[in-house]
Design an enzyme around this catalytic site. Structure first.
Site, mmCIF file in Angstrom:
data_model
loop_
_atom_site.group_PDB
_atom_site.id
_atom_site.type_symbol
_atom_site.label_atom_id
_atom_site.label_comp_id
_atom_site.label_asym_id
_atom_site.label_seq_id
_atom_site.Cartn_x
_atom_site.Cartn_y
_atom_site.Cartn_z
ATOM 1 N N ASP A 1 0.878 -1.172 0.000
ATOM 2 C CA ASP A 1 0.000 0.000 0.000
ATOM 3 C C ASP A 1 0.919 1.227 0.000
ATOM 4 O O ASP A 1 2.141 1.091 0.193
ATOM 5 C CB ASP A 1 -0.902 -0.001 1.242
ATOM 6 C CG ASP A 1 -1.842 1.194 1.267
ATOM 7 O OD1 ASP A 1 -2.429 1.511 0.217
ATOM 8 O OD2 ASP A 1 -1.980 1.848 2.325
ATOM 9 N N SER A 2 0.325 2.410 -0.169
ATOM 10 C CA SER A 2 1.146 3.623 -0.134
ATOM 11 C C SER A 2 1.686 3.884 1.268
ATOM 12 O O SER A 2 2.659 4.609 1.426
ATOM 13 C CB SER A 2 0.301 4.815 -0.587
ATOM 14 O OG SER A 2 -0.842 4.922 0.236
ATOM 15 N N TYR B 1 -1.147 7.879 -3.270
ATOM 16 C CA TYR B 1 -1.430 7.286 -4.579
ATOM 17 C C TYR B 1 -2.651 7.953 -5.241
ATOM 18 O O TYR B 1 -2.751 8.012 -6.461
ATOM 19 C CB TYR B 1 -1.740 5.798 -4.428
ATOM 20 C CG TYR B 1 -0.556 4.874 -4.241
ATOM 21 C CD1 TYR B 1 0.757 5.332 -4.337
ATOM 22 C CD2 TYR B 1 -0.766 3.515 -3.977
ATOM 23 C CE1 TYR B 1 1.826 4.461 -4.168
ATOM 24 C CE2 TYR B 1 0.299 2.638 -3.814
ATOM 25 C CZ TYR B 1 1.587 3.104 -3.914
ATOM 26 O OH TYR B 1 2.633 2.244 -3.751
ATOM 27 N N CYS C 1 -4.746 -2.113 -1.448
ATOM 28 C CA CYS C 1 -4.821 -0.725 -1.869
ATOM 29 C C CYS C 1 -5.844 -0.647 -3.001
ATOM 30 O O CYS C 1 -5.678 -1.290 -4.042
ATOM 31 C CB CYS C 1 -3.449 -0.283 -2.364
ATOM 32 S SG CYS C 1 -3.490 1.284 -3.226
ATOM 33 N N ASN C 2 -6.896 0.108 -2.765
ATOM 34 C CA ASN C 2 -7.954 0.226 -3.776
ATOM 35 C C ASN C 2 -7.472 0.972 -5.018
ATOM 36 O O ASN C 2 -7.850 0.652 -6.139
ATOM 37 C CB ASN C 2 -9.148 0.978 -3.180
ATOM 38 C CG ASN C 2 -9.841 0.207 -2.078
ATOM 39 O OD1 ASN C 2 -10.840 -0.450 -2.317
ATOM 40 N ND2 ASN C 2 -9.322 0.266 -0.865
ATOM 41 N N THR C 3 -6.633 1.989 -4.796
ATOM 42 C CA THR C 3 -6.211 2.848 -5.900
ATOM 43 C C THR C 3 -5.421 2.065 -6.954
ATOM 44 O O THR C 3 -5.660 2.218 -8.155
ATOM 45 C CB THR C 3 -5.372 4.024 -5.351
ATOM 46 O OG1 THR C 3 -6.101 4.643 -4.286
ATOM 47 C CG2 THR C 3 -5.089 5.045 -6.414
ATOM 48 N N CYS D 1 -11.044 2.815 0.444
ATOM 49 C CA CYS D 1 -9.601 3.113 0.543
ATOM 50 C C CYS D 1 -9.185 2.467 1.854
ATOM 51 O O CYS D 1 -9.873 2.638 2.872
ATOM 52 C CB CYS D 1 -9.368 4.623 0.573
ATOM 53 S SG CYS D 1 -7.668 5.062 1.068
ATOM 54 N N THR D 2 -8.086 1.745 1.838
ATOM 55 C CA THR D 2 -7.731 0.984 3.038
ATOM 56 C C THR D 2 -7.286 1.871 4.206
ATOM 57 O O THR D 2 -7.149 1.392 5.330
ATOM 58 C CB THR D 2 -6.639 -0.063 2.722
ATOM 59 O OG1 THR D 2 -5.538 0.581 2.052
ATOM 60 C CG2 THR D 2 -7.187 -1.169 1.851
ATOM 61 N N HIS D 3 -7.091 3.154 3.939
ATOM 62 C CA HIS D 3 -6.808 4.063 5.054
ATOM 63 C C HIS D 3 -8.088 4.438 5.822
ATOM 64 O O HIS D 3 -8.022 4.821 6.983
ATOM 65 C CB HIS D 3 -6.173 5.370 4.545
ATOM 66 C CG HIS D 3 -4.711 5.269 4.233
ATOM 67 N ND1 HIS D 3 -4.244 4.723 3.057
ATOM 68 C CD2 HIS D 3 -3.609 5.634 4.952
ATOM 69 C CE1 HIS D 3 -2.915 4.781 3.058
ATOM 70 N NE2 HIS D 3 -2.511 5.321 4.190
HETATM 71 N N1 DGL Z 1 -4.770 3.103 0.838
HETATM 72 C C1 DGL Z 1 -4.821 3.262 -0.553
HETATM 73 C C2 DGL Z 1 -6.150 2.888 -1.163
HETATM 74 O O1 DGL Z 1 -6.768 1.951 -0.674
HETATM 75 C C3 DGL Z 1 -4.095 4.447 -1.161
HETATM 76 C C4 DGL Z 1 -4.292 5.773 -0.506
HETATM 77 C C5 DGL Z 1 -3.407 6.878 -1.126
HETATM 78 O O2 DGL Z 1 -2.191 6.763 -1.022
HETATM 79 O O3 DGL Z 1 -3.967 7.829 -1.696
HETATM 80 O O4 DGL Z 1 -6.585 3.438 -2.125
#
Ligand code: DGL
Length: 260
Positions: free
Chosen positions: A10-11, A42, A73-75, A183-185
């Site tokens: 992930d990022s 990302y 990571c979804n992105t 988004c996993t965050h």
């Molecule tokens: N956590 C990531 C996601 O699920 C990326 C978030 C990012 O870096 O913008 O999309």
């Protein structure tokens, strides 16, 4: 083969929301986790940039001889999986494409998706969900500041709470029955979101994703039959920052190794 690591990336610390769940289900696996702090966020990158980034990380995992890669990571799942999926020998699990079918098992008519700008732009959430439920109405909304709030651990500041609640208010204008944290965050923000709405209004795909990966690895005969597992963390920048940010959710004992 079965002792080979399962790799996550992930990022930043977002992917830990998936990692922690899989580790609980499969404690005897060997894991590696790559946090790409050099390229975070990302969500602001173009598709071309994201493909280059993911390809580089996959090459690193290839050198590490992993048996599977979890795109936590979804992105990158939205923007790079279709392009890279046949390029490598290891098994690849993208979060959106793996969970869409399970999410649409619920009889939903209207669903909201909070995700990064690059995920929303890709249209992949709508595409994947409608594949299994064509009548589903999908309301997608990007929340650019949220990743920074989580990585900076400023969840509880009044400005962060105001920022999260304002996106939530806008989303609620569409009256979704459930809201996907795409988004996993974002699951790190569940405590704030839960101040305004019951937490069960939100779907954290990680809940389904970990179970999906476990079932699939078992089906493929890829589970480690060993008695003990391990974990190792890598970052592309700021090892101390990663360790510090992770500490609130998944404390790690050693400083992550810096790799270029
Ligand atoms: N956590 C990531 C996601 O699920 C990326 C978030 C990012 O870096 O913008 O999309």
């Amino acid at each position: 083969m079965n002792k080979k690591p399962i790799a996550f990336f992930d990022s930043g610390i977002g992917g830990l929301t998936v990692f922690k769940k899989l580790k609980k289900l499969l404690p005897h696996e060997n894991y590696i986790y790559f946090g790409d702090l050099k390229n975070i966020p990302y969500g602001e990158k173009s598709k071309e940039e994201l493909i280059k980034i993911a390809d580089r990380i996959f090459k690193f995992f290839e050198e590490k001889d992993v048996k599977a890669v979890v795109m936590a990571c979804n992105t990158t799942s939205a923007n790079t999986y279709d392009i890279l999926k046949d390029k490598y020998k290891f098994k690849i699990y993208p979060i959106i494409q793996s969970c869409a079918k399970i999410i649409t098992n619920k009889p939903l008519k209207k669903v909201g998706v909070f995700a990064t700008e690059a995920t929303i732009k890709s249209g992949v959430y709508s595409r994947e969900l409608k594949k299994y439920n064509p009548a589903l109405e999908v309301f997608e909304m990007s929340c650019p500041p949220w990743v920074g709030i989580v990585e900076g651990n400023t969840q509880n500041s009044p400005a962060s709470v105001a920022c999260v609640s304002s996106s939530l208010c806008k989303m609620l204008e569409n009256s979704p029955e459930k809201i996907i944290l795409g988004c996993t965050h974002y699951p790190y923000l569940l405590d704030i979101l839960g101040k305004f709405l019951p937490k069960d209004k939100f779907i954290d795909p990680a809940d389904y994703f970990a179970e999906f990966i476990k079932t699939d690895l078992a089906k493929q005969g890829m589970l480690n039959k060993g008695e003990s597992g391990s974990e190792k963390f890598f970052v592309s920048a700021n090892p101390e920052k990663f360790k510090q940010a992770a500490s609130m959710f998944y404390p790690i004992s050693e400083l992550p190794q810096l790799v270029d």
